[in-house]
Design an enzyme around this catalytic site. Structure first.
Site, PDB file in Angstrom:
ATOM      1  N   GLY A  47       0.825  -1.201   0.000  1.00 35.51           N
ATOM      2  CA  GLY A  47       0.000   0.000   0.000  1.00 35.51           C
ATOM      3  C   GLY A  47       0.855   1.246   0.000  1.00 35.51           C
ATOM      4  CD  GLN A  52       3.376   5.840   2.589  1.00 35.98           C
ATOM      5  OE1 GLN A  52       2.377   5.275   2.171  1.00 35.98           O
ATOM      6  NE2 GLN A  52       4.428   5.184   3.038  1.00 35.98           N
ATOM      7  CB  CYS A  91       5.593   2.182   7.007  1.00 37.83           C
ATOM      8  SG  CYS A  91       5.026   3.671   6.178  1.00 37.83           S
ATOM      9  CG  LEU A  92       6.654   1.070   0.840  1.00 37.10           C
ATOM     10  CD1 LEU A  92       5.812   1.345  -0.398  1.00 37.10           C
ATOM     11  CD2 LEU A  92       7.864   0.200   0.501  1.00 37.10           C
ATOM     12  CG  HIS A 133      -0.183   1.020   7.391  1.00 33.88           C
ATOM     13  ND1 HIS A 133       0.849   0.504   8.144  1.00 33.88           N
ATOM     14  CD2 HIS A 133       0.392   1.919   6.551  1.00 33.88           C
ATOM     15  CE1 HIS A 133       1.988   1.093   7.774  1.00 33.88           C
ATOM     16  NE2 HIS A 133       1.740   1.941   6.810  1.00 33.88           N
ATOM     17  CD  GLU A 134      -1.024   2.266   2.884  1.00 40.22           C
ATOM     18  OE1 GLU A 134      -0.598   3.433   2.763  1.00 40.22           O
ATOM     19  OE2 GLU A 134      -0.261   1.298   3.097  1.00 40.22           O
ATOM     20  CG  HIS A 137       0.450   6.687   5.592  1.00 37.59           C
ATOM     21  ND1 HIS A 137       1.637   7.177   6.096  1.00 37.59           N
ATOM     22  CD2 HIS A 137       0.664   5.369   5.377  1.00 37.59           C
ATOM     23  CE1 HIS A 137       2.523   6.187   6.178  1.00 37.59           C
ATOM     24  NE2 HIS A 137       1.958   5.076   5.757  1.00 37.59           N
TER      25      HIS A 137
HETATM   26 NI    NI Z   1       2.881   3.219   5.597  1.00 42.95          NI
END
Ligand code: NI
Length: 154
Positions: A47, A52, A91-92, A133-134, A137
């Protein structure tokens, strides 16, 4: 279509509130394409949320590598949460770190697709985790805020 640079924690943009999308024109379409490209380029993410890549819009994309393909969520709202599950998240924007997070077992989400058409989805297991999670963000919340116990370095 382009691969954008993923913003890393502690960049302050990750802590800001993303804005509603009202325009589904070419700029938004390019952003969504770029989010998908950037997610796929990352290799190991499932995701990616617009903040991000440094763009404060309420959009995220999910690719669970299942038959559903890429899922695009614009202006999502989680309208119900049921039960509880805990799983290991990464997480990226926080590469190399993992931690246990408690999330609802199922969520119901209302969102718009990339053309602006509303849809509703009920999700469980990993998809529910990923949506939560997304969605966090978009409100400047990172999984590290919610980790139970230790954050583990890979
Ligand atoms: Ni993340």
């Amino acid at each position: 279509m382009a691969i954008r640079k993923i913003v890393l924690d502690p960049d302050p943009v990750l802590r800001k509130q993303a804005r509603e999308v009202t325009d589904f024109g070419p700029r938004t379409q390019t952003l969504i394409d770029d989010l998908i490209d950037t997610l796929h380029h990352s290799g190991n993410g499932i995701g990616l949320a617009s903040p991000q890549v440094g763009v404060l819009r309420r959009i995220f994309v999910i690719d669970m590598q299942d038959e559903a393909g890429v899922r695009v969520f614009v202006n999502p709202r989680i309208i119900s949460r049921k039960g509880q599950q805990s799983s290991t998240e990464g997480c990226l924007s926080i590469p190399g770190y993992w931690g246990e997070v408690e999330r609802p077992a199922t969520v119901k989400v209302q969102a718009q697709d990339r053309q602006g058409h509303p849809f509703e989805l009920e999700a469980e297991e990993l998809l529910a985790v990923c949506i939560c999670h997304e969605n966090d963000h978009l409100d400047g919340v990172l999984f590290t805020d919610k980790v139970i116990g230790e954050l583990v370095k890979a």
